[in-house]
Design a protein around this motif. Structure first.
Motif, short mmCIF file in Angstrom:
data_model
loop_
_atom_site.label_atom_id
_atom_site.label_comp_id
_atom_site.label_asym_id
_atom_site.label_seq_id
_atom_site.Cartn_x
_atom_site.Cartn_y
_atom_site.Cartn_z
N LYS A 641 0.83 -1.21 0.00
CA LYS A 641 0.00 0.00 0.00
C LYS A 641 0.86 1.26 0.00
O LYS A 641 0.44 2.29 -0.51
N ASP A 642 2.06 1.18 0.59
CA ASP A 642 2.95 2.33 0.58
C ASP A 642 3.42 2.65 -0.84
O ASP A 642 3.69 3.81 -1.16
N PRO A 645 0.68 4.61 -4.39
CA PRO A 645 0.57 5.95 -4.99
C PRO A 645 1.66 6.26 -6.00
O PRO A 645 1.51 7.19 -6.80
N TYR A 646 2.76 5.49 -5.98
CA TYR A 646 3.89 5.81 -6.84
C TYR A 646 3.91 4.98 -8.12
O TYR A 646 4.71 5.26 -9.01
N VAL A 647 3.06 3.96 -8.19
CA VAL A 647 3.01 3.14 -9.41
C VAL A 647 2.64 3.98 -10.63
O VAL A 647 3.29 3.85 -11.69
N PRO A 648 1.63 4.86 -10.56
CA PRO A 648 1.32 5.69 -11.74
C PRO A 648 2.45 6.61 -12.16
O PRO A 648 2.48 7.05 -13.32
N MET A 680 3.81 -5.56 -5.97
CA MET A 680 2.42 -5.14 -5.82
C MET A 680 1.46 -6.31 -5.77
O MET A 680 0.24 -6.12 -5.72
N GLY A 681 2.00 -7.51 -5.79
CA GLY A 681 1.15 -8.69 -5.65
C GLY A 681 0.59 -9.23 -6.94
O GLY A 681 -0.39 -9.98 -6.93
#
Length: 704
Positions: A641-642, A645-648, A680-681
């Motif tokens: 979850k941390d 927000p940075y994946v995009p 990210m699973g």
């Protein structure tokens, strides 16, 4: 082991000294040698001496030395003796069991576990504690030079007292005597035939000759007295209460604070059952004030005692019935003590106020609030205004959140903030905001959106004191925000960054920096939005805005929990501030760093902007390094979850790198993308368009 004639006791003493003072590399070797020497103690001519030296290491201030001593005691034969004290030792080695018992209360959790193991190995767990350790044997450790030993002794003393059937009464006299032994000592009186007697009677000379005693030891003894409060009986309470009132006149603030904390704990535990008995002790103090003034205490000491006794009365008043007429008298004394220039006293008074509000009617509550507001805006000194702010926060806590509007608190505070002619009133109003946030917590959150515009204005105030009060209020506000509160506040602050007035922009930046005080969960959710916007303000035309943005980013860097990233925060902040010249050196340092800890949300907030800048660069070397670090980071994130927000931000840049003309860049980007997906699973909602894009790119005729 097995080496004949080896002076093992002296070797242990030497290794413990090396552990305390040597470099990490030498200390590591000393620790290993210590274990080998301890294991061979059974072959020594005097194994008891080896055990004594190992136990002496338990009195070290260094956590590593205590850990090594415990490891040595585990390896050595379990020997306890009653040898006499060593030369120059304040506490004899005869208290071998006492030292092991102290270690069971070590300030370090790992050391406590190791000491518990040693305790079992020695078979001490099979003997009743009361037969092993007398509380009196631990008194000396309360005044030990090492703070860690004093801290352990406080809890050990409380446990040893709790194990006694007779309670604390037999030990009280010895505890009081120990306090006196550590008290300040007056200068020796001059002889009548001494020609320098007149000089020595000079107050300045006498003050210089006076010994301050051991204030740390006195504070530890007071903490120990507080720790044994559960073991006090009705017969002990008057004696202990009288002793505490005397200690409240101590010249050291730490000792006074410890005495006040201990007294409040005693009242909390025993006040309800013995309220009248304790009330007589504390009210009797005011009847004896004249006698106390003549007993040798100066005016400052008398003031300290009076203020402390009033706090005790306030704590005791919580146990009185609401209809008791003495409550109003006690309340008046509490309000008067709020002007004391001691935040510990003011906070204690504020803690006493909420339960007492139920005894007041609406008119009395209104009168109290109005008097405190008048003191807040018109107080002569900082202590008056700070005390009034503490009083208002405590009173509002007791009356309920509705009193903010019902008694006009917010309107009065807002008027004080907008008072351009009185900086003291503005400072006092901001202190109210700070303490209301801390006292009410999230109950105050609905008012935060109304407080923010005032904080934005006050960040640019001409008065230094007002600006400091604003910064403290901002930290308090941000530290109490819930996730919903962050969503409520963030858009207003982001909008402030677009304001044309530089002061408003500066205030918004400072408030965004204050969000570093948010709880970790809330901070992790808002950092992806905060850091990029702060980075943009680093190129603002006004130097004050740039300075505020630099400090804000540094505040975010200070809350990083990952030790490796924390050590590199200067390089990361430099790369964010000067991307053209500092991105490459920062990436090189990141690649050279060996990470052994997981990466937290604040770390990602500083790293990802640097990686994004590197992936966008035209140089293949920069893109390759940034992609490699991105892949490594994904594997180090404990909670996906941390990273969400940075994946995009990272995904589009990695996709571009996948079709880069340079083969090494493409290979590194592919590995980084695979690591990102794994971290990210799998192919979840973040990568819904990734597979179609990969298939489309594979089938295209474009250049690779």
């Amino acid at each position: 082991p097995g080496v004949p004639g080896l002076p093992r006791a002296a070797t242990v003493r030497l290794m413990l000294t090396v552990l305390a003072n040597g470099s990490p590399a030498i200390a590591a070797m000393a620790s290993k040698l210590l274990l080998e020497v301890a294991a061979g103690a059974k072959h020594d001519a005097d194994p008891a001496a080896v055990a004594r030296e190992l136990r002496s290491g338990l009195q070290s201030e260094s956590r590593a030395v205590r850990a090594a001593a415990l490891a040595g005691l585990t390896a050595a034969p379990p020997i306890l003796d009653d040898a006499p004290p060593t030369s120059g030792s304040a506490i004899g080695a005869s208290s071998g069991v006492a030292l092991l018992f102290l270690a069971r209360h070590d300030t370090d959790e790992a050391n406590r576990a190791a000491a518990e193991h040693v305790w079992v190995c020695y078979g001490l767990n099979e003997v009743p504690l009361a037969d092993l350790v007398a509380p009196a044997a631990l008194l000396g450790y309360l005044s030990h030079p090492a703070a860690s030993v004093r801290d352990a002794a406080v809890n050990a003393f409380a446990d040893s007292v709790a194990a006694l059937n007779s309670g604390v009464a037999p030990v009280l006299a010895k505890l009081f005597a120990a306090f006196s032994a550590n008290a300040p000592q007056s200068a020796p009186s001059a002889k009548s035939d001494d020609p320098f007697a007149a000089i020595e009677r000079d107050p300045a000379v006498l003050a210089a000759m006076r010994s301050p005693g051991n204030p740390q030891g006195r504070a530890a003894i007071m903490r120990a007295l507080g720790a044994v409060a559960p073991s006090l009986t009705a017969r002990d309470l008057p004696l202990v209460s009288t002793f505490l009132t005397k200690v409240l006149g101590d010249e050291d603030e730490g000792v006074r604070d410890a005495a006040m904390s201990g007294g409040k704990l005693m009242i909390e535990l025993h006040g309800a059952e013995h309220v009248q008995q304790l009330l007589g002790v504390y009210e009797g103090y005011f009847d004896r004030q004249n006698a106390a003034a003549a007993s040798g205490q100066n005016e400052a000491q008398n003031d300290n005692v009076r203020q402390g006794v009033v706090v005790f009365l306030g704590a005791l008043a919580c146990h009185l019935p609401k209809e008791e007429p003495k409550i109003r008298q006690i309340l008046a004394r509490l309000v008067a003590v709020l002007s004391t220039p001691s935040e510990a006293v003011q906070r204690s008074v504020s803690d006493c106020l909420p339960p007492l509000m139920a005894a007041l009617d609406d008119e009395e509550r209104r009168a109290l609030i109005e008097s405190l507001l008048a003191q807040l805006t018109g107080g002569e000194g900082y202590a008056d205004r700070r005390g009034a702010a503490f009083g208002i926060s405590g009173a509002v806590k007791g009356m309920g959140i509705g009193s903010l509007k019902g008694f006009g608190v917010m309107d009065a505070v807002k008027a004080a903030v907008e008072n351009k002619d009185n900086p003291d009133a503005r400072e006092g109003a901001l202190m109210v905001f700070e303490l209301l946030c801390l006292r009410l917590g999230r109950l105050f959150e609905p008012y935060v959106i109304h407080v923010l515009p005032m904080l934005l204005v006050c960040f640019g105030d001409l008065s230094v004191n007002v600006r400091e009060a604003t910064a403290n209020a901002a930290k308090a506000v941000m530290g109490q925000l819930s996730a919903q509160g962050v969503k409520l506040v963030l858009p207003a602050l982001m909008k402030g960054l677009e304001d044309k007035a530089w002061r408003t922009k500066q205030g918004s930046v400072q408030l965004l920096g204050a969000m570093s005080a948010c709880a970790p969960k809330q901070l992790g959710a808002c950092l992806p939005q905060i850091v990029p916007r702060l980075s943009e303000t680093l190129i603002d035309t006004h130097p004050k805005v740039v300075e505020a943005a630099t400090f804000a980013l540094k505040a975010i860097g200070d809350v990083i929990r990952n030790p490796e990233i924390q050590a590199l925060s200067v390089y990361l902040l430099g790369a964010i501030a000067r991307p053209a010249e500092s991105t490459l050196p920062c990436l090189d340092i990141l690649l050279e760093t060996t990470f052994v800890n997981t990466v937290d949300a604040p770390s990602l907030a500083l790293i990802v902007p640097v990686l994004t800048r590197g992936l966008r660069d035209r140089k293949a070397d920069l893109k390759k390094k940034a992609a490699k670090i991105a892949g490594n980071m994904c594997a180090l994130v404990a909670d996906s979850k941390d990273m969400s927000p940075y994946v995009p931000l990272l995904l589009p840049e990695l996709q571009k790198a996948l079709v880069d003309p340079i083969p090494e860049v493409r290979a590194t980007a592919a590995a980084a993308l695979a690591s990102l997906v794994r971290g990210m699973g799998g192919l979840d909602e973040h990568f819904s368009e990734l597979m179609p894009w990969l298939m489309e790119t594979l089938q295209s005729d474009g250049p690779m």
